[in-house]
Scaffold this motif. Structure first.
Motif, PDB file in Angstrom:
ATOM      1  N   PRO A 179      13.415  51.832 -13.894  1.00  4.29           N
ATOM      2  CA  PRO A 179      13.004  52.704 -13.158  1.00  4.29           C
ATOM      3  C   PRO A 179      14.054  53.815 -12.460  1.00  4.29           C
ATOM      4  O   PRO A 179      13.711  54.647 -11.780  1.00  4.29           O
ATOM      5  N   ALA A 180      15.451  53.715 -13.098  1.00  5.16           N
ATOM      6  CA  ALA A 180      16.175  54.402 -12.552  1.00  5.16           C
ATOM      7  C   ALA A 180      16.006  55.956 -12.533  1.00  5.16           C
ATOM      8  O   ALA A 180      16.131  56.733 -11.627  1.00  5.16           O
ATOM      9  N   PRO A 181      15.440  56.353 -13.652  1.00  3.26           N
ATOM     10  CA  PRO A 181      15.213  57.961 -13.752  1.00  3.26           C
ATOM     11  C   PRO A 181      14.185  58.199 -12.666  1.00  3.26           C
ATOM     12  O   PRO A 181      14.241  59.408 -12.226  1.00  3.26           O
ATOM     13  N   LEU A 182      13.147  57.346 -12.518  1.00  6.04           N
ATOM     14  CA  LEU A 182      12.139  57.923 -11.380  1.00  6.04           C
ATOM     15  C   LEU A 182      12.585  57.684 -10.201  1.00  6.04           C
ATOM     16  O   LEU A 182      12.166  58.615  -9.219  1.00  6.04           O
ATOM     17  N   VAL A 183      13.488  56.598  -9.667  1.00 11.34           N
ATOM     18  CA  VAL A 183      14.146  56.583  -8.618  1.00 11.34           C
ATOM     19  C   VAL A 183      14.913  57.738  -8.120  1.00 11.34           C
ATOM     20  O   VAL A 183      15.066  58.273  -7.133  1.00 11.34           O
ATOM     21  N   HIS A 184      15.831  58.090  -9.087  1.00  8.45           N
ATOM     22  CA  HIS A 184      16.640  59.266  -8.996  1.00  8.45           C
ATOM     23  C   HIS A 184      15.879  60.641  -8.803  1.00  8.45           C
ATOM     24  O   HIS A 184      16.207  61.512  -7.954  1.00  8.45           O
ATOM     25  N   ALA A 185      14.817  60.908  -9.433  1.00  8.69           N
ATOM     26  CA  ALA A 185      13.994  62.090  -9.371  1.00  8.69           C
ATOM     27  C   ALA A 185      13.456  62.100  -7.978  1.00  8.69           C
ATOM     28  O   ALA A 185      13.528  63.267  -7.227  1.00  8.69           O
ATOM     29  N   PHE A 186      12.484  60.980  -7.587  1.00 11.78           N
ATOM     30  CA  PHE A 186      12.225  60.903  -6.126  1.00 11.78           C
ATOM     31  C   PHE A 186      13.159  60.959  -5.103  1.00 11.78           C
ATOM     32  O   PHE A 186      12.813  61.426  -3.955  1.00 11.78           O
ATOM     33  N   PHE A 240      21.409  58.744   2.797  1.00 12.77           N
ATOM     34  CA  PHE A 240      21.116  58.165   1.314  1.00 12.77           C
ATOM     35  C   PHE A 240      19.744  58.266   0.750  1.00 12.77           C
ATOM     36  O   PHE A 240      19.083  57.031   0.813  1.00 12.77           O
ATOM     37  N   PRO A 241      19.311  59.493   0.409  1.00  7.14           N
ATOM     38  CA  PRO A 241      17.901  59.597  -0.104  1.00  7.14           C
ATOM     39  C   PRO A 241      17.585  58.688  -1.290  1.00  7.14           C
ATOM     40  O   PRO A 241      16.614  58.114  -1.479  1.00  7.14           O
ATOM     41  N   ILE A 242      18.513  58.961  -2.312  1.00  5.12           N
ATOM     42  CA  ILE A 242      18.519  58.096  -3.535  1.00  5.12           C
ATOM     43  C   ILE A 242      18.271  56.479  -3.400  1.00  5.12           C
ATOM     44  O   ILE A 242      17.503  55.825  -3.777  1.00  5.12           O
ATOM     45  N   ALA A 243      19.366  56.116  -2.492  1.00  4.69           N
ATOM     46  CA  ALA A 243      19.388  54.670  -2.289  1.00  4.69           C
ATOM     47  C   ALA A 243      18.188  54.117  -1.551  1.00  4.69           C
ATOM     48  O   ALA A 243      17.861  53.170  -1.760  1.00  4.69           O
ATOM     49  N   SER A 244      17.531  54.973  -0.647  1.00  2.81           N
ATOM     50  CA  SER A 244      16.517  54.691   0.035  1.00  2.81           C
ATOM     51  C   SER A 244      15.370  54.523  -0.859  1.00  2.81           C
ATOM     52  O   SER A 244      14.354  53.521  -0.737  1.00  2.81           O
ATOM     53  N   VAL A 245      15.093  55.427  -1.856  1.00  5.84           N
ATOM     54  CA  VAL A 245      13.977  55.203  -2.769  1.00  5.84           C
ATOM     55  C   VAL A 245      14.231  53.802  -3.619  1.00  5.84           C
ATOM     56  O   VAL A 245      13.207  53.170  -3.818  1.00  5.84           O
ATOM     57  N   GLU A 246      15.458  53.896  -3.968  1.00  3.53           N
ATOM     58  CA  GLU A 246      15.735  52.738  -4.743  1.00  3.53           C
ATOM     59  C   GLU A 246      15.334  51.086  -4.257  1.00  3.53           C
ATOM     60  O   GLU A 246      15.021  50.484  -4.608  1.00  3.53           O
ATOM     61  N   GLU A 247      15.853  51.307  -2.924  1.00  4.29           N
ATOM     62  CA  GLU A 247      15.527  50.058  -1.861  1.00  4.29           C
ATOM     63  C   GLU A 247      14.065  49.687  -1.933  1.00  4.29           C
ATOM     64  O   GLU A 247      13.686  48.513  -1.852  1.00  4.29           O
ATOM     65  N   HIS A 248      13.197  50.635  -2.017  1.00  4.82           N
ATOM     66  CA  HIS A 248      11.806  50.502  -1.817  1.00  4.82           C
ATOM     67  C   HIS A 248      11.253  50.550  -2.957  1.00  4.82           C
ATOM     68  O   HIS A 248       9.821  50.281  -2.968  1.00  4.82           O
ATOM     69  N   TRP A 249      11.689  50.889  -4.127  1.00  3.25           N
ATOM     70  CA  TRP A 249      11.037  50.867  -5.317  1.00  3.25           C
ATOM     71  C   TRP A 249      10.613  49.418  -5.749  1.00  3.25           C
ATOM     72  O   TRP A 249      11.029  48.693  -5.582  1.00  3.25           O
ATOM     73  N   GLY A 250       9.302  49.628  -6.175  1.00  2.00           N
ATOM     74  CA  GLY A 250       8.611  48.230  -6.478  1.00  2.00           C
ATOM     75  C   GLY A 250       7.857  47.430  -5.191  1.00  2.00           C
ATOM     76  O   GLY A 250       7.014  46.456  -5.519  1.00  2.00           O
ATOM     77  N   ILE A 251       8.345  47.832  -4.125  1.00  2.00           N
ATOM     78  CA  ILE A 251       7.408  47.165  -3.049  1.00  2.00           C
ATOM     79  C   ILE A 251       6.846  48.278  -1.948  1.00  2.00           C
ATOM     80  O   ILE A 251       6.170  47.871  -1.242  1.00  2.00           O
ATOM     81  N   ALA A 252       6.942  49.416  -2.320  1.00  3.13           N
ATOM     82  CA  ALA A 252       6.456  50.491  -1.596  1.00  3.13           C
ATOM     83  C   ALA A 252       4.750  50.779  -1.714  1.00  3.13           C
ATOM     84  O   ALA A 252       4.553  50.543  -2.611  1.00  3.13           O
ATOM     85  N   ALA A 253       4.200  50.795  -0.377  1.00  3.82           N
ATOM     86  CA  ALA A 253       2.642  51.011  -0.501  1.00  3.82           C
ATOM     87  C   ALA A 253       2.290  52.297  -0.587  1.00  3.82           C
ATOM     88  O   ALA A 253       3.209  53.232  -0.553  1.00  3.82           O
ATOM     89  N   ASP A 254       1.149  52.619  -1.180  1.00  7.09           N
ATOM     90  CA  ASP A 254       0.647  53.898  -1.162  1.00  7.09           C
ATOM     91  C   ASP A 254       0.920  54.515   0.334  1.00  7.09           C
ATOM     92  O   ASP A 254       0.793  53.880   1.077  1.00  7.09           O
ATOM     93  N   GLY A 255       1.365  55.827   0.209  1.00  5.50           N
ATOM     94  CA  GLY A 255       1.524  56.673   1.367  1.00  5.50           C
ATOM     95  C   GLY A 255       3.218  56.461   1.787  1.00  5.50           C
ATOM     96  O   GLY A 255       3.293  56.991   2.690  1.00  5.50           O
ATOM     97  N   TRP A 256       3.801  55.697   1.191  1.00  2.00           N
ATOM     98  CA  TRP A 256       4.925  55.157   1.680  1.00  2.00           C
ATOM     99  C   TRP A 256       5.956  56.625   1.751  1.00  2.00           C
ATOM    100  O   TRP A 256       6.712  56.888   2.631  1.00  2.00           O
TER     101      TRP A 256
END
Length: 164
Positions: free
Chosen positions: A70-77, A118-134
């Motif tokens: 997921p790293a490329p997606l996490v980085h982009a988001f 830290f926006p990239i780290a924030s997305v990484e921390e929530h990747w895989g568990i974020a609900a719709d609308g997160w």
């Protein structure tokens, strides 16, 4: 649930580090991720459009039998999240943050405050568990908390100036 793993002030149980302007390679890296999100959003890069894109991409990734890295997606988001925060919070800029362990990550910071977001780290921390609308909710939460922290930092500096 802790929605805000960032922003952090030094001493917030996070390693203290230092920031520097982005170097040329980091600028290109961020621009490439920014362009990817812009293309996928047909140039309409706002929190709602990016949030809907995040929901679709995240759901597709979660439902894949063989989940790719997921790293490329996490980085982009993460770059998109940071850019959206920058639109709403004056005085912040992308920086290169080096922590005590000499790890380097892109972050947002202001020269007038010790605040680091830290926006990239924030997305990484929530990747895989974020609900719709997160994503959309998180943009608003990070903006709100960043503004609050910057005001607090400004008030603290003002009080210190009065006491001197």
């Amino acid at each position: 649930m802790d929605l805000l793993p960032s922003p952090h002030l030094p001493g917030d149980d996070e390693p203290s580090g230092c920031t520097a302007p982005l170097n040329a390679a980091e600028q290109v890296w961020a621009a490439q991720h920014r362009e990817l999100v812009s293309e996928l959003c047909d140039g309409d890069v706002d929190e709602w459009t990016v949030g809907h894109l995040f929901d679709r991409v995240h759901t597709t990734w979660l439902e894949s039998e063989e989940q790719p890295d997921p790293a490329p997606l996490v980085h982009a988001f993460g770059v998109a999240l940071g850019d959206l925060v920058l639109r709403e919070v004056r005085g912040l800029a992308w920086v290169s943050y080096r922590d005590d362990d000499t790890r380097v990550t892109l972050a947002l910071s202001s020269p007038d405050s010790p605040l680091v977001v830290f926006p990239i780290a924030s997305v990484e921390e929530h990747w895989g568990i974020a609900a719709d609308g997160w994503f959309t909710a998180h943009v608003h939460a990070v903006v709100h908390e960043t503004v609050r922290q910057l005001r607090r930092s400004t008030a603290d500096r003002s009080e210190q100036g009065v006491d001197d």
